[in-house]
Motif scaffolding. Sequence first.
Motif, mmCIF file in Angstrom:
data_model
loop_
_atom_site.group_PDB
_atom_site.id
_atom_site.type_symbol
_atom_site.label_atom_id
_atom_site.label_comp_id
_atom_site.label_asym_id
_atom_site.label_seq_id
_atom_site.Cartn_x
_atom_site.Cartn_y
_atom_site.Cartn_z
ATOM 1 N N MET A 25 0.826 -1.211 0.000
ATOM 2 C CA MET A 25 0.000 0.000 0.000
ATOM 3 C C MET A 25 0.858 1.258 0.000
ATOM 4 O O MET A 25 0.560 2.232 -0.700
ATOM 5 N N THR A 26 1.944 1.245 0.785
ATOM 6 C CA THR A 26 2.832 2.407 0.827
ATOM 7 C C THR A 26 3.479 2.641 -0.528
ATOM 8 O O THR A 26 3.541 3.781 -1.013
ATOM 9 N N GLY A 27 3.979 1.555 -1.132
ATOM 10 C CA GLY A 27 4.605 1.690 -2.450
ATOM 11 C C GLY A 27 3.638 2.202 -3.494
ATOM 12 O O GLY A 27 3.974 3.097 -4.278
ATOM 13 N N CYS A 28 2.432 1.654 -3.506
ATOM 14 C CA CYS A 28 1.427 2.105 -4.477
ATOM 15 C C CYS A 28 1.054 3.566 -4.242
ATOM 16 O O CYS A 28 0.874 4.332 -5.194
ATOM 17 N N LEU A 29 0.919 3.962 -2.979
ATOM 18 C CA LEU A 29 0.570 5.349 -2.667
ATOM 19 C C LEU A 29 1.642 6.307 -3.156
ATOM 20 O O LEU A 29 1.334 7.354 -3.755
ATOM 21 N N LEU A 30 2.909 5.953 -2.934
ATOM 22 C CA LEU A 30 4.001 6.808 -3.403
ATOM 23 C C LEU A 30 3.997 6.917 -4.919
ATOM 24 O O LEU A 30 4.209 8.004 -5.478
ATOM 25 N N LEU A 31 3.764 5.785 -5.588
ATOM 26 C CA LEU A 31 3.736 5.803 -7.049
ATOM 27 C C LEU A 31 2.561 6.605 -7.579
ATOM 28 O O LEU A 31 2.689 7.353 -8.553
ATOM 29 N N VAL A 32 1.393 6.453 -6.951
ATOM 30 C CA VAL A 32 0.209 7.210 -7.378
ATOM 31 C C VAL A 32 0.436 8.700 -7.209
ATOM 32 O O VAL A 32 0.150 9.500 -8.112
ATOM 33 N N LEU A 33 0.967 9.102 -6.057
ATOM 34 C CA LEU A 33 1.218 10.534 -5.809
ATOM 35 C C LEU A 33 2.248 11.090 -6.776
ATOM 36 O O LEU A 33 2.091 12.194 -7.304
ATOM 37 N N THR A 34 3.306 10.310 -7.010
ATOM 38 C CA THR A 34 4.352 10.763 -7.935
ATOM 39 C C THR A 34 3.812 10.921 -9.341
ATOM 40 O O THR A 34 4.040 11.940 -10.007
ATOM 41 N N ASN A 35 3.089 9.911 -9.818
ATOM 42 C CA ASN A 35 2.575 9.960 -11.179
ATOM 43 C C ASN A 35 1.408 10.933 -11.321
ATOM 44 O O ASN A 35 1.166 11.462 -12.397
ATOM 45 N N TYR A 36 0.689 11.176 -10.232
ATOM 46 C CA TYR A 36 -0.376 12.181 -10.267
ATOM 47 C C TYR A 36 0.223 13.567 -10.490
ATOM 48 O O TYR A 36 -0.297 14.384 -11.254
ATOM 49 N N LEU A 206 14.090 -1.465 -4.873
ATOM 50 C CA LEU A 206 13.290 -0.735 -3.878
ATOM 51 C C LEU A 206 13.958 0.562 -3.426
ATOM 52 O O LEU A 206 13.308 1.605 -3.332
ATOM 53 N N VAL A 207 15.259 0.504 -3.139
ATOM 54 C CA VAL A 207 15.929 1.686 -2.584
ATOM 55 C C VAL A 207 16.409 2.640 -3.684
ATOM 56 O O VAL A 207 16.002 3.802 -3.735
ATOM 57 N N LEU A 208 17.286 2.157 -4.569
ATOM 58 C CA LEU A 208 17.873 3.052 -5.575
ATOM 59 C C LEU A 208 16.865 3.428 -6.667
ATOM 60 O O LEU A 208 16.636 4.617 -6.936
ATOM 61 N N PHE A 209 16.264 2.420 -7.288
ATOM 62 C CA PHE A 209 15.376 2.690 -8.428
ATOM 63 C C PHE A 209 14.121 3.434 -8.001
ATOM 64 O O PHE A 209 13.796 4.502 -8.540
ATOM 65 N N MET A 210 13.389 2.901 -7.019
ATOM 66 C CA MET A 210 12.141 3.528 -6.595
ATOM 67 C C MET A 210 12.383 4.815 -5.813
ATOM 68 O O MET A 210 11.575 5.747 -5.874
ATOM 69 N N GLY A 211 13.480 4.869 -5.079
ATOM 70 C CA GLY A 211 13.811 6.100 -4.370
ATOM 71 C C GLY A 211 14.035 7.252 -5.322
ATOM 72 O O GLY A 211 13.536 8.370 -5.114
#
Length: 330
Positions: A25-36, A206-211
């Motif tokens: 859920m945290t990962g999806c939320l970060l991705l949604v906010l970023t892409n929004y 998780l850390v380098l790419f998604m960060g």
Amino acid sequence: MAPSNHKRTWLIIGIATAVVALCIMTGCLLLVLTNYTISYTSSSATVGTIMKPIVEFFLVIAVGLFPPVFGSLIYPNNREIQALQTNVQRLLSNWVIPIGQIAAVLYIVLNHPLGIHSIGILTGDVDASYTAILEGTSVLILFLFLYAKVLQWRQRKSNQEPKPFDFTTPVAERIIRYKKFWERFSYAIVLFFMVVGEEIISRGYLVLFMGNRTHTFIPWIIISIGFTIVCHLYQGKGINLILFHTLFAIFFIAVTLITRNLFAAIVPHFLFDLMNAIRTWKLFDQQNKKPMESIYSTREKGFYLTFISINFIILVGVALLVPVISVKVG
């Protein structure tokens, strides 16, 4: 199974499930906010471009998180099932999972502008990679030395006698089942792929790419630590083991972020696991007062030699292709 153990098992399953759900859920939320945000700043943004990283994230979670989590939850309570499997079956099952993890992450990052550099696989500067490996290994040795000193201090404080090596732990049982040279050599190869699969997801993706993709590292560091802890629950659920894996994860995340090089985590991690396996085999052989077994059937020897040859070809092929891929993509 005793009622208390049964309740404890379900409690641990519930906690592990909650951790996995929270990570997703945290990962999806970060991705949604970023892409929004991107959708408002880019006129070319489409539903496909917004959903693409979210689907990729679920792909990595599916191949990277679910198999080891289920294995961690099932293994301690179903050892009789593990005992029914042959060494060949165990090797292949432990080999297929990291191969899928590595392939999934590489598929994602090769479509990224920075390519494999985005997960810390740097091919342009060999000296920098050697330096990163040396730094990671040196700091790991220091970390293990301090950790051992703390354990010794706790034993002296509580007046406890040093415990003999326990061959009944899940890790030791998994190692000592391989009693012949080519079995052990094959297990060392599988161990390497397992380490690469774990590091390429937990530290590289998780850390380098998604960060870098979401422009925030703290949530992904927490998710990475949770990933490491849950995936190692099969080794035991004591607080000392959980604390050790937490510190272990923090250490590898730190050296990866400082060096921006994934090899700084992969090489010392593999050396640590390999030295642990060699030490376990040595103690096991000494306790049984017999040398390593060397008698194989023709079928066994054929399998192990074929398995080793296939992995050697894979490693050589990857070593030759990585510089070419990094040049074309980077």
